[in-house]
Write an enzyme that holds these catalytic residues in place. Structure first.
Site, PDB file in Angstrom:
ATOM      1  N   HIS A 174       0.822  -1.219   0.000  1.00  0.00           N
ATOM      2  CA  HIS A 174       0.000   0.000   0.000  1.00  0.00           C
ATOM      3  C   HIS A 174       0.854   1.266   0.000  1.00  0.00           C
ATOM      4  CE1 HIS A 174      -3.420   2.570   0.588  1.00  0.00           C
ATOM      5  NE2 HIS A 174      -4.239   1.573   0.860  1.00  0.00           N
ATOM      6  N   ASP A 404      -8.844  -2.315 -20.378  1.00  0.00           N
ATOM      7  CA  ASP A 404      -8.798  -3.176 -21.563  1.00  0.00           C
ATOM      8  C   ASP A 404      -7.363  -3.288 -22.075  1.00  0.00           C
ATOM      9  OD1 ASP A 404      -9.110  -4.478 -23.953  1.00  0.00           O
ATOM     10  OD2 ASP A 404     -10.489  -3.024 -24.831  1.00  0.00           O
TER      11      ASP A 404
END
Length: 460
Positions: A174, A404
């Site tokens: 993180h 995508d």
């Protein structure tokens, strides 16, 4: 845990040694980064229905996957670098990239026993099965003469489901960045993979990351204050023990469901004004989980405190504001508190909506309020460890359903990290415009109880 994938390759991908990637880069941490120092890694899975043969995968998909990662990393050097954590010194931790640093990449093939259609469904699925689709972060390194512990920050895995699709698994520390930052990296990578170069990134001002740490104002010395606390409170998540004995399920709130719940609150509590989709959804799940305890046979004391903790993107809420392109951590913390009796009762949902709405209206959305208690974030969070704590991972604002790589949009996003930290995942619905998709990981008996409560509440 039985192996459900076969490892085809383990390799490392580095950025081309040109431009900034040809030189050592050091990125100091800010007070926004410090609280995440010892937080558990974040694991996300993107499943794609893209039928392709194994030869096509190895000869076409995989080379482009690696090449596009390399081209993207030259713009996102922190992802390639490591956290340098000081040992027995007064130095601050920092993220450092050295030419030659690289990202571990694992290539795998799913066994025939794994059904992509089933894994990407919404019904309960065994939580353990999803751990085959991402690789663990490598162990940290400390040389005898070093003053630092060197901690890797990112790994990625691509798994082929022969003639069915592909899964990409991301695993990051993180400290490298919040959801806004990691999602921006993944989308940049998708752009390079889909269009064959980073030309589009170079011509789009909002696609390239901003690393200027001076953008984060810290006149009161929060960095030093929080770092001193971090040295005293080393928060570490215990490792998961398998089998987890949990199932993962996905629940959808359509736009009309959210509006129906909003109308219900307005009719019962007209003074409650903050009724965003986030408030409605998280309150509905938080109260539903409290009710599911009793329905599944668990006993919790009536006066036991219940906490809901959520991260807030602070980029537009600082003074001066921080650019949306800022790469790193830039989130504040909101906390709502109730009791188990209040939350599981007949008005539990209304109580939760009011509590969460008050925090957002009076802390999150008021100028200067979000960071007013920033110096106490670490102490406050440490005080919640071991208590009944519920959180939320992800946000509809940071959407990965348009990620995508050239194989079409993802069929399913899974946030694996929620298995261990008692959180729900939240993102926009891929199927229903204006709807939200909720991920939950629970023991089977409690999941069954929660599912009934979730669906019955919408009928009422």
């Amino acid at each position: 845990m039985a192996s459900t994938t076969t490892i085809l390759e383990r390799c490392r991908v580095a950025p081309p040694l040109e431009g900034a990637a040809a030189e050592e880069q050091t990125l100091p941490l800010t007070f926004f980064d410090m609280p995440w120092m010892h937080f558990h890694p974040i694991q996300r899975l993107l499943f794609y229905k893209f039928p392709c043969s194994k030869p096509h995968f190895l000869e076409t998909i995989l080379p482009n996957f690696k090449n596009s990662l390399s081209q993207t990393l030259k713009h996102f050097f922190p992802v390639t670098g490591s956290l340098f954590y000081p040992l027995n010194s007064d130095k601050y931790p920092e993220i450092r990239y050295v030419p030659g640093d690289s990202v571990p990449v694992t290539v795998a093939e799913a066994s025939e026993a794994l059904d992509l259609n089933f894994l990407t469904g919404d019904q309960p699925r065994v939580a353990d099965d999803f751990y085959a689709f991402f690789s663990e972060l490598p162990p940290s390194e400390t040389s005898p003469e070093s003053e630092f512990e060197k901690i890797p920050l990112f790994t990625v895995q691509i798994t082929l489901f022969p003639d069915a699709g592909v899964c990409v698994g991301f695993n990051n520390h993180h400290i490298v960045g919040d959801a806004s930052s990691i999602v921006s990296f993944i989308k940049a990578w998708c752009s390079v993979a889909k269009f064959g170069s980073d030309d589009k990134l170079m011509t789009s001002s909002d696609s390239l990351p901003l690393y200027d740490r001076y953008a984060v104002s810290d006149p009161s010395g929060l960095l030093n204050h929080i770092w001193d606390q971090m040295k005293s409170f080393k928060i570490e998540s215990p490792p998961l023990e398998f089998p987890l004995n949990k199932v993962r399920s996905t629940f959808i709130l359509k736009k009309r469901d959210i509006q129906k719940l909003r109308d219900f609150v307005q009719a019962k509590k007209p003074h409650v004004t903050h009724l965003s989709s986030f408030t409605i959804t998280t309150a509905y799940v938080w109260s539903g989980l409290a009710r599911s305890e009793a329905d599944s046979g668990e006993e919790v004391a009536a006066n036991e405190p219940e906490y809901f903790v959520f991260a807030v993107d602070a980029r537009s809420r600082t003074d001066p504001p921080v650019s949306a392109a800022y790469f790193g951590n830039c989130v504040g913390m909101g906390v709502a508190e109730s009791t188990h009796e209040e939350l599981k009762g007949g008005d539990g949902f209304l109580t939760a909506v009011e509590l969460i709405g008050d925090v957002i209206a009076n802390k999150v959305n008021k100028k200067d309020e979000l960071l007013r208690d920033a110096g106490d974030w670490v102490k406050k969070f440490c005080g919640l460890i071991g208590k009944r704590l519920f959180g939320v991972a992800g946000s509809p604002k940071f959407d990965l359903y348009d990620a995508d790589f050239g194989w079409g949009e993802p069929e399913k996003l899974e946030s694996v990290s929620i298995d261990g930290d008692g959180s729900m995942s939240l993102c926009r619905s891929r199927e229903f415009e204006g709807g939200l998709e909720i991920g939950v990981s629970l023991p089977k008996k409690k999941m069954d109880a929660f599912a009934n409560i979730f669906l019955d509440g919408l009928k009422l």
